[in-house]
Design a protein around this motif. Structure first.
Motif, short mmCIF file in Angstrom:
data_model
loop_
_atom_site.label_atom_id
_atom_site.label_comp_id
_atom_site.label_asym_id
_atom_site.label_seq_id
_atom_site.Cartn_x
_atom_site.Cartn_y
_atom_site.Cartn_z
N GLU A 397 98.60 59.40 33.01
CA GLU A 397 97.77 60.35 33.85
C GLU A 397 96.32 60.49 33.47
O GLU A 397 95.52 61.07 34.03
CB GLU A 397 98.35 61.81 32.90
N MET A 398 95.81 59.57 32.64
CA MET A 398 94.47 59.37 32.25
C MET A 398 93.71 58.63 33.35
O MET A 398 94.14 57.55 33.67
CB MET A 398 94.27 58.79 30.83
N PRO A 399 92.61 59.30 33.99
CA PRO A 399 92.07 58.30 35.01
C PRO A 399 91.12 57.00 34.72
O PRO A 399 90.68 57.08 33.57
CB PRO A 399 91.21 59.53 35.72
N ILE A 400 91.19 56.22 35.87
CA ILE A 400 89.94 55.11 35.63
C ILE A 400 88.72 56.03 36.52
O ILE A 400 88.92 56.29 37.66
CB ILE A 400 90.49 53.92 36.51
N MET A 401 87.54 56.01 35.80
CA MET A 401 86.33 56.74 36.21
C MET A 401 85.66 55.74 37.07
O MET A 401 85.50 54.49 36.73
CB MET A 401 85.70 57.16 35.06
N VAL A 402 85.21 56.27 38.17
CA VAL A 402 84.37 55.67 39.22
C VAL A 402 83.32 56.48 39.76
O VAL A 402 82.76 56.38 40.91
CB VAL A 402 85.13 54.93 40.51
N ASN A 403 82.79 57.49 38.83
CA ASN A 403 81.78 58.28 38.99
C ASN A 403 80.34 58.02 38.67
O ASN A 403 79.32 58.73 39.05
CB ASN A 403 82.22 59.61 38.37
N ARG A 404 79.93 56.65 38.32
CA ARG A 404 78.70 56.36 37.91
C ARG A 404 77.89 56.47 38.96
O ARG A 404 78.26 55.81 40.11
CB ARG A 404 78.44 55.21 37.12
N GLY A 405 76.78 57.22 39.03
CA GLY A 405 75.80 57.24 40.12
C GLY A 405 76.10 57.93 41.18
O GLY A 405 75.46 58.41 42.37
N LEU A 406 77.24 58.61 41.16
CA LEU A 406 77.83 59.59 42.28
C LEU A 406 76.73 60.79 42.54
O LEU A 406 76.40 61.16 43.75
CB LEU A 406 79.25 60.30 42.09
N THR A 422 73.56 49.46 39.03
CA THR A 422 74.56 49.85 37.74
C THR A 422 75.67 50.91 38.26
O THR A 422 76.49 51.12 37.42
CB THR A 422 73.68 50.09 36.64
N ASP A 423 75.31 51.31 39.28
CA ASP A 423 76.32 52.41 39.54
C ASP A 423 77.58 52.07 40.34
O ASP A 423 77.56 50.71 41.12
CB ASP A 423 75.61 53.45 40.68
N GLU A 424 78.66 52.86 40.74
CA GLU A 424 79.97 52.38 41.30
C GLU A 424 80.14 52.57 42.50
O GLU A 424 81.53 52.90 42.96
CB GLU A 424 81.05 53.19 40.23
N THR A 425 79.03 52.56 43.31
CA THR A 425 79.10 52.93 44.63
C THR A 425 80.22 51.97 45.47
O THR A 425 80.64 52.14 46.30
CB THR A 425 77.79 52.67 45.47
N GLY A 426 79.97 50.52 45.20
CA GLY A 426 81.01 49.73 45.71
C GLY A 426 82.42 49.90 45.54
O GLY A 426 83.11 49.58 46.28
N MET A 427 82.69 50.17 44.28
CA MET A 427 84.23 50.49 43.82
C MET A 427 84.68 51.95 44.59
O MET A 427 85.78 51.91 45.20
CB MET A 427 84.45 50.89 42.31
N ARG A 428 83.85 52.69 45.01
CA ARG A 428 84.12 53.79 45.70
C ARG A 428 84.20 53.52 47.14
O ARG A 428 85.36 54.17 47.84
CB ARG A 428 83.25 55.09 45.59
N ALA A 429 83.46 52.67 47.66
CA ALA A 429 83.74 52.08 49.00
C ALA A 429 85.08 51.40 49.25
O ALA A 429 85.79 51.67 50.06
CB ALA A 429 82.55 50.84 49.14
N ALA A 430 85.24 50.58 48.09
CA ALA A 430 86.67 49.79 48.11
C ALA A 430 87.89 50.83 47.93
O ALA A 430 88.82 50.48 48.89
CB ALA A 430 86.97 48.69 47.21
N TYR A 431 87.70 51.82 47.23
CA TYR A 431 88.90 52.77 46.78
C TYR A 431 89.12 53.81 48.32
O TYR A 431 90.11 54.24 48.38
CB TYR A 431 88.78 53.29 45.64
N GLY A 432 87.88 53.94 48.98
CA GLY A 432 87.99 54.77 49.95
C GLY A 432 88.79 54.08 51.19
O GLY A 432 89.49 54.74 51.79
N MET A 433 88.49 52.84 51.45
CA MET A 433 89.32 52.12 52.31
C MET A 433 90.80 51.81 51.86
O MET A 433 91.69 51.95 52.53
CB MET A 433 88.61 50.76 52.64
N TRP A 434 91.17 51.82 50.59
CA TRP A 434 92.42 51.50 50.05
C TRP A 434 93.22 52.89 50.41
O TRP A 434 94.24 52.83 50.88
CB TRP A 434 92.35 51.17 48.67
#
Length: 441
Positions: A397-406, A422-434
């Motif tokens: 139930e504990m999340p994986i955080m991808v909020n850096r630089g949001l 250093t921010d997680e923009t690329g991860m948010r992009a990938a998970y948005g498509m996922w």
């Protein structure tokens, strides 16, 4: 300023996290650890993502002439990528249409066609059935034209070859899928220093973790000075200075759409055609400069080749399975929810041997120093990936955080969501498509 979804210690509901649909496991600033560990989700990823979108399968230099082939996978399905006598590149399921045996077991090579070892059904480089032994038993019960190897749609851009099981009415053409990525592929291919790019060699390894962990890593600038301290300590001061991007405000990450992203670590090397001539060439390449000059190259051509020795200044992540990472390709092949094969593809210029051979020898040494199995970079990365998988098994139930630089993400002049390197923009992009591809609608 963007509002976060909730407090940083927020969690998914422990009682319901295992009942949520996959698409509901991705929130704007976090994802559920279950996405790394659930075998059921993995099975859906193979059918909904890897079999429904464009998957990278080859670089055109791996198929230089008619009969050249390589075997690889699209998701977990084995395929052959081959160049036929008309010069076309075909991707075919590596499965005989008779009883299902694979028709090719070599990783790469040259062939006139492919013959099943079980009953000797033979196929052309385009997958068509050419012959079979004792054909009289099939008279009136089978049409040879209907039992070719299954072909996948295959298209290429900038030397990069992609294939998909999806029909034209299910998936847009490759160039539309790539969109603004095409600009960055064009830039990446400039590292040949005026020559085309070719594959110099490949090596593979496995890590005990989910494929998405590695997908995240390619645009994760935050980890670099922490995980790669030993590499930074092992290189010359000029290289270390070039890769010291943590506090550079010009170093950024862009969301390019469709899950793709680019992380600019050394912005002044993002377009290698842009060179005001003031950047000194690294002293470590002095012997190479002299050797190239001795071959009659003018100083501008020498500078172009040597300035590109480390590749480009960015990592380009192409959803879902390949990254064009500074100077090499990193390809991921999912095996199971907790196992992934990684292939590293070393690249270099393709030209007259007296010019490119010394350049490519040096590029291979640079590649080995970081990416190689005894290098200072990739083994440290792989240890981190293993640990993420082991940790994700705890407290689902504990999340994986991808909020850096949001909170500081802004559109670039091109309209790309952009934040610091250093921010997680690329991860948010990938998970948005996922999330989009895993959604029922």
């Amino acid at each position: 300023m963007t509002t976060l979804h909730g407090p940083i210690d927020g969690a998914f509901d422990a009682a319901t996290v295992n009942d949520l649909e996959p698409a509901d496991l991705v929130l704007p600033d976090r994802v559920a650890g279950r996405m790394y560990t659930d075998p059921g989700i993995f099975e859906q990823e193979m059918s909904r993502i890897f079999e429904r979108t464009w998957v990278w399968v080859a670089h055109e230099s791996e198929l230089p002439k008619a009969g050249s082939f390589k075997t690889t996978t699209v998701g977990r399905q084995p395929v052959i990528v081959a160049r036929d006598r008309k010069g076309n590149i075909n991707t075919m399921l590596n499965r005989c249409r008779h009883r299902g045996a694979s028709v090719c077991e070599q990783r790469t090579g040259h062939a006139n066609g492919f013959t099943c070892p079980y009953h000797a059904w033979s196929y052309g480089l385009d997958g068509k059935l050419r012959g079979l032994p004792y054909p009289d038993g099939y008279e009136g019960v089978m049409d040879k034209s209907g039992v070719a190897l299954q072909r996948l749609r295959t298209e290429s851009y900038g030397g990069m070859v992609f294939a998909t099981f999806a029909d034209e009415d299910e998936l847009e053409p490759l160039e539309d899928f790539l969109g603004d990525v095409k600009l960055w592929i064009d830039r990446f291919m400039k590292q040949g220093g005026g020559y085309p790019i070719k594959v110099l060699g490949t090596h593979q390894f496995r890590f005990k973790g989910n494929w998405k962990i590695q997908l995240e890593n390619t645009t994760d600038g935050y980890h670099f000075p922490i995980v790669h301290r030993s590499w930074m300590a092992s290189v010359d001061a000029e290289t270390a200075e070039m890769m010291s991007f943590m506090t550079d405000p010009a170093a950024t990450t862009h969301d390019l759409g469709n899950g793709h992203s680019v992380m600019e670590m050394v912005p002044e090397h993002s377009d290698l055609d842009v060179d005001d001539g003031t950047e000194p060439l690294q002293e470590r390449f002095a012997d190479l400069v002299e050797a190239l000059g001795a071959q009659g190259l003018d100083s501008g051509s020498v500078r172009r080749l040597v300035r590109a020795m480390h590749g480009t200044g960015f990592n380009l992540n192409l959803f879902p399975n390949v990254s064009m990472s500074i100077s090499f390709l990193r390809v991921l092949r999912p095996i199971s929810a907790d196992e992934t094969v990684i292939e590293h593809v070393a690249l270099g210029p393709d030209g007259p041997p007296e010019i490119v051979d010394p350049v490519n020898r040096e590029r291979l040494r640079i590649h080995e120093h970081f990416q190689g199995p005894f290098g200072f970079g990739t083994p440290d990365d792989a240890e981190g990936w293993d640990r993420v998988q082991r940790g994700a098994a705890a407290a689902p139930e504990m999340p994986i955080m991808v909020n850096r630089g949001l909170g500081r993400e802004e559109p670039s002049p091109e309209g790309w969501p952009t934040s610091h390197v250093t921010d997680e923009t690329g991860m948010r992009a990938a998970y948005g498509m996922w999330k989009r591809m895993m959604s029922d609608d």
